[in-house]
Design an enzyme around this catalytic site. Structure first.
Site, PDB file in Angstrom:
ATOM      1  N   LYS A 177       6.253  -4.348  -4.092  1.00 11.46           N
ATOM      2  CA  LYS A 177       7.686  -3.898  -3.839  1.00 11.46           C
ATOM      3  C   LYS A 177       8.238  -3.953  -2.372  1.00 11.46           C
ATOM      4  CE  LYS A 177      11.550  -3.004  -5.714  1.00 11.46           C
ATOM      5  NZ  LYS A 177      12.370  -3.984  -6.404  1.00 11.46           N
ATOM      6  N   ARG A 191       3.933  -0.318  -4.747  1.00 10.53           N
ATOM      7  CA  ARG A 191       3.620  -0.667  -3.475  1.00 10.53           C
ATOM      8  C   ARG A 191       2.144  -1.375  -3.429  1.00 10.53           C
ATOM      9  NH1 ARG A 191       6.801   1.879   0.122  1.00 10.53           N
ATOM     10  NH2 ARG A 191       5.293   1.117   1.974  1.00 10.53           N
ATOM     11  N   TRP A 235      -2.485  -2.758  -1.479  1.00 12.79           N
ATOM     12  CA  TRP A 235      -2.228  -4.148  -1.862  1.00 12.79           C
ATOM     13  C   TRP A 235      -3.176  -4.824  -0.805  1.00 12.79           C
ATOM     14  CZ3 TRP A 235       0.005  -7.969   1.298  1.00 12.79           C
ATOM     15  CH2 TRP A 235       0.470  -9.217   0.690  1.00 12.79           C
ATOM     16  N   GLU A 237       7.811 -15.129  -9.861  1.00  7.74           N
ATOM     17  CA  GLU A 237       7.099 -14.076  -9.424  1.00  7.74           C
ATOM     18  C   GLU A 237       6.457 -13.269 -10.596  1.00  7.74           C
ATOM     19  OE1 GLU A 237      10.904 -11.069  -8.039  1.00  7.74           O
ATOM     20  OE2 GLU A 237       8.930 -10.756  -7.400  1.00  7.74           O
ATOM     21  N   HIS A 251      17.393 -36.017  -4.847  1.00 12.24           N
ATOM     22  CA  HIS A 251      16.653 -36.337  -3.807  1.00 12.24           C
ATOM     23  C   HIS A 251      15.271 -36.125  -3.786  1.00 12.24           C
ATOM     24  CE1 HIS A 251      20.570 -37.482  -2.002  1.00 12.24           C
ATOM     25  NE2 HIS A 251      21.110 -36.405  -2.469  1.00 12.24           N
ATOM     26  N   ASN A 303      -1.704   2.288   5.388  1.00  7.70           N
ATOM     27  CA  ASN A 303      -0.839   1.464   5.014  1.00  7.70           C
ATOM     28  C   ASN A 303      -0.475   0.325   6.330  1.00  7.70           C
ATOM     29  OD1 ASN A 303       1.472  -0.407   4.142  1.00  7.70           O
ATOM     30  ND2 ASN A 303       2.851   1.339   4.347  1.00  7.70           N
ATOM     31  N   GLY A 304      -0.605  -0.837   6.329  1.00 11.16           N
ATOM     32  CA  GLY A 304       0.007  -1.498   7.281  1.00 11.16           C
ATOM     33  C   GLY A 304      -1.501  -2.671   7.903  1.00 11.16           C
ATOM     34  N   GLU A 325      17.629 -17.712  -7.085  1.00  9.21           N
ATOM     35  CA  GLU A 325      17.173 -16.304  -7.515  1.00  9.21           C
ATOM     36  C   GLU A 325      16.527 -16.287  -8.993  1.00  9.21           C
ATOM     37  OE1 GLU A 325      16.522 -13.753  -6.645  1.00  9.21           O
ATOM     38  OE2 GLU A 325      16.601 -12.195  -8.173  1.00  9.21           O
ATOM     39  N   LYS A 351      12.582 -15.221  -9.746  1.00  7.30           N
ATOM     40  CA  LYS A 351      12.407 -14.359 -10.854  1.00  7.30           C
ATOM     41  C   LYS A 351      11.327 -14.772 -11.942  1.00  7.30           C
ATOM     42  CE  LYS A 351      13.633 -11.240  -9.380  1.00  7.30           C
ATOM     43  NZ  LYS A 351      14.522 -11.003  -8.209  1.00  7.30           N
ATOM     44  N   CYS A 386       0.752  -1.101  -0.094  1.00  6.80           N
ATOM     45  CA  CYS A 386       0.122   0.028  -0.015  1.00  6.80           C
ATOM     46  C   CYS A 386       0.818   1.309  -0.057  1.00  6.80           C
ATOM     47  CB  CYS A 386      -1.092  -0.043   1.209  1.00  6.80           C
ATOM     48  SG  CYS A 386      -2.035  -1.239   1.135  1.00  6.80           S
TER      49      CYS A 386
HETATM   50  C1  AGP Z   1      12.360  -9.875  -5.460  1.00  9.82           C
HETATM   51  O1  AGP Z   1      12.309  -9.753  -6.954  1.00  9.82           O
HETATM   52  C2  AGP Z   1      10.943 -10.076  -4.801  1.00  9.82           C
HETATM   53  N1  AGP Z   1      10.040  -8.789  -5.292  1.00  9.82           N
HETATM   54  C3  AGP Z   1      11.171 -10.303  -3.229  1.00  9.82           C
HETATM   55  O2  AGP Z   1      11.672 -11.202  -3.044  1.00  9.82           O
HETATM   56  C4  AGP Z   1      11.989  -9.127  -2.380  1.00  9.82           C
HETATM   57  O3  AGP Z   1      13.476  -9.283  -2.551  1.00  9.82           O
HETATM   58  C5  AGP Z   1      11.971  -9.273  -1.081  1.00  9.82           C
HETATM   59  O4  AGP Z   1      10.559  -9.083  -0.666  1.00  9.82           O
HETATM   60  C6  AGP Z   1      12.741  -8.522   0.017  1.00  9.82           C
HETATM   61  O5  AGP Z   1      12.318  -7.164  -0.155  1.00  9.82           O
HETATM   62  P1  AGP Z   1      13.502  -6.077   0.433  1.00  9.82           P
HETATM   63  O6  AGP Z   1      14.930  -6.354  -0.391  1.00  9.82           O
HETATM   64  O7  AGP Z   1      12.924  -4.816  -0.018  1.00  9.82           O
HETATM   65  O8  AGP Z   1      13.761  -6.401   1.603  1.00  9.82           O
END
Ligand code: AGP
Length: 589
Positions: A584, A27, A74, A473, A489, A100-101, A466, A470, A2
């Site tokens: 984000k 956000r 959000w 998501e 395994h 927000n929260g 990673e 990517k 948010c």
């Molecule tokens: C990364 O592509 C993601 N959007 C997510 O995993 C992100 O890295 C994670 O939420 C941590 O965010 P930060 O680095 O702002 O703490």
């Protein structure tokens, strides 16, 4: 999670609020809404969908009044419906609140309020305007009512409230969710992130936890007791055009292309601070790195570097699990928290607990003035400018760059590390032109596949994880990344005819074993995509990476995986900047 924005000034609030919300859309984008005050009434436009849609449908730009608040959501409590979109109101629709929260005790408060108040949404937020209404009906001013209401709340919040009874002011308050005030010649701004108003001003003051702010043509800060506190405004050196697309279709691509520049910027650190922190790491009895998501994968590379170059073992703990280890965190512990936003609730919570136990806190943060940076003993900033795409890309390579700097400093070889990092940048640049077309083709070729596996060994294991993160998501494709040796395994059972398996196998001492694992998948029908300096007959497709020293491989292996995820999203008609269900800045636990 948010984004909120407030404006008090002498020009029409609507167009500015829309523009500011656009900068906060990273956000949240489940719904959007604005309330302005004029002629003794609230003017409101809110609805589900992305901001552009809500703006056009409700003519948000045209809302009259020179004071207003806005929100991009959000969803946490309550579905994505028009009724749950912010702002929320009291019974008489005289008070509007954006939030927000998460209000943890909202059910309890709502049950109590429902005897006399009418609720129209399923949100936790809606209790706030009704609480403010209670206090204003009892004779409180808006700021007194906000102070009293926030004392009744449990959980996290950054709120902005306006009332038709005091039409010249916004009252804001925060606990565990960010808020920053901006000022410029009688025009005052308040937002979740300074990015919202950077085009208007870069003179800012961060609101501290528990503080309330009254914005009129003036700005007054109050502590939790309602006493005035003096706050200094400082200039931040972020530029507003860093948050524009500049000709790119999506921020994610722009941010990937900025990576070489980001690495160079990340290397601009105070050498004395690096030395002090490197010594701190070497001398600490135990070092724990904590982070979430992509930042955690950077930490896993960092751990490897600390061990390899500094001879220092440390652990990496997922921030959401960190609090459960607090029994063994004490004054002899050094915690390194990694977070691009510096606002991730899981990280903040873990760090708070560690601080209470006496630990020293270092952090690696991108957002200047963020909550994490303010609760740390030492901070290294990534210096890579705002990252708007939800998927972390340039911040990841910047985090890696800082881990290299710390590790090389631990080995008393900082200058060598700096040189090597600078040497990597043109190699990454060359990779863009060499690989982009090919990777786009690969994304097209695999567009019907809904399971991807990523394998690697050693320092590249974190990159496999990673790459998979990517992919899932932004493309909504199931993807798993793991050490190549782990595949047999369990996960190997899922590999069958045509399953894409991305094999990250630079020509180092892990090569033969990783290729052997690739054979195991090939024998089950996998479509093997090799990421290596040289082609191998087992590859069905090959992404060439430049030759670099083993410890620097993550810098060059991650880039094609970011591109593969990006193009996979684009060919599947997904918006890589705003993936569904995500945001984000993850400010909820
Ligand atoms: C990364 O592509 C993601 N959007 C997510 O995993 C992100 O890295 C994670 O939420 C941590 O965010 P930060 O680095 O702002 O703490």
């Amino acid at each position: 999670m948010c984004g909120i924005i407030g404006y008090v000034g002498d020009s029409q609030a609507g167009p500015f609020l829309v523009k500011a919300l656009k900068n906060l859309e990273y956000r949240g984008y489940d719904s959007a809404g604005i309330a302005t005050l004029t002629g003794g009434k609230l003017c409101v436009g809110k609805d589900v969908g992305k901001l552009d849609h809500v703006r056009d449908k409700h003519h948000l730009d045209e809302l009259p009044g020179q004071i207003g608040i806005g929100h991009v959501r959000w969803a946490t409590h309550g579905d994505v419906t028009p009724a749950n979109a912010h702002p929320h109101f009291d019974c008489k629709r005289e008070i509007a609140v954006v939030h927000n929260g998460i209000i943890e005790n909202y059910q309890e408060l709502r049950s109590w309020l429902e005897a006399n108040h009418l609720f129209v949404s399923q949100t936790d937020t809606e209790v706030i305007p009704h609480l403010i209404e209670e206090h204003m009906d009892a004779g409180c001013s808006l700021e007194e009512a906000v102070l009293k209401a926030t004392r009744q709340l449990k959980g996290s919040y950054a709120i902005l409230a306006v009332s038709v009874k005091e039409p010249d002011k916004i009252v804001a308050s925060r606990r565990d969710s960010p808020l920053v005030v901006g000022v410029n010649a009688g025009k005052n701004y308040i937002a979740s992130d300074a990015l919202a108003f950077l085009e208007q001003t870069n003179r800012v003051a961060f609101v501290e936890d528990g503080e309330t702010v009254v914005l009129t043509k003036d700005v007054v800060f109050l502590d939790s007791e309602g006493q005035r506190v003096q706050r200094e405004f400082k200039e931040v050196d972020w530029k507003s055009d860093e948050a524009t697309l500049q000709g790119y279709e999506f921020f994610m691509m722009k941010e990937i292309m900025e990576e070489p520049h980001a690495i160079r910027c990340a290397t601009m650190q105070d050498k004395r601070l690096l030395l002090e922190m490197a010594i701190g790491i070497l001398r600490s009895r135990q070092v724990v790195i904590t982070a979430c998501g992509t930042s955690r994968y950077a930490a896993l590379v960092g751990r490897y570097l600390f061990s390899k170059l500094g001879g220092k073992f440390c652990d990496v703990i997922m921030a959401s699990e960190f609090q459960y280890f607090s029994d063994s965190i004490d004054k002899n512990t050094l915690v390194i928290a990694v977070s691009q936003s510096g606002e991730t609730a899981d990280v903040i919570q873990g760090v708070k607990k560690a601080r209470e136990n006496g630990a020293t806190i270092y952090s690696l943060v991108n957002t200047v003035g963020s909550s994490l940076s303010r609760m740390s003993d030492r901070v290294l900033y990534l210096n890579c400018g705002p990252e708007i795409g939800v998927a972390a890309t340039k911040t990841f390579v910047s985090q890696l760059a800082i881990f290299y700097l710390l590790a090389f400093t631990m080995a008393n070889k900082l200058d060598e590390g700096l040189q090597k990092l600078h040497d990597i940048c043109p190699k990454i640049e060359k990779g863009f032109s060499k690989n982009s077309k090919k990777i786009r083709g690969l994304a097209q070729q695999t567009r019907e596949r809904n399971d991807f596996y990523y394998i690697a060994r050693g320092i590249n294991f974190a990159i496999a994880a990673e790459g998979a993160l990517k992919m899932k998501e932004i493309s909504y494709v199931h993807a798993e990344g793991m050490p190549a040796g782990e595949l047999k395994h369990g996960t190997l059972a899922l590999v069958d005819e045509g399953t894409p398996v991305v094999v990250i196998c630079p020509r180092d001492y892990t090569y033969d074993e990783t290729i052997a694992n690739a054979h195991e998948t090939k024998a089950r029908g996998a479509f093997v995509i090799g990421v290596s300096e040289e082609i191998n007959p087992i590859f069905d497709d090959w992404i060439e990476i430049p030759q670099v020293e083993e410890i620097f491989q993550p810098m060059v292996t991650v880039v094609p995986l970011q591109l593969l995820a990006y193009y996979s999203a684009v060919v599947r008609d997904r918006d890589p900047d705003k993936p569904r269900n995500l945001a984000k800045s993850v400010t909820v636990k």
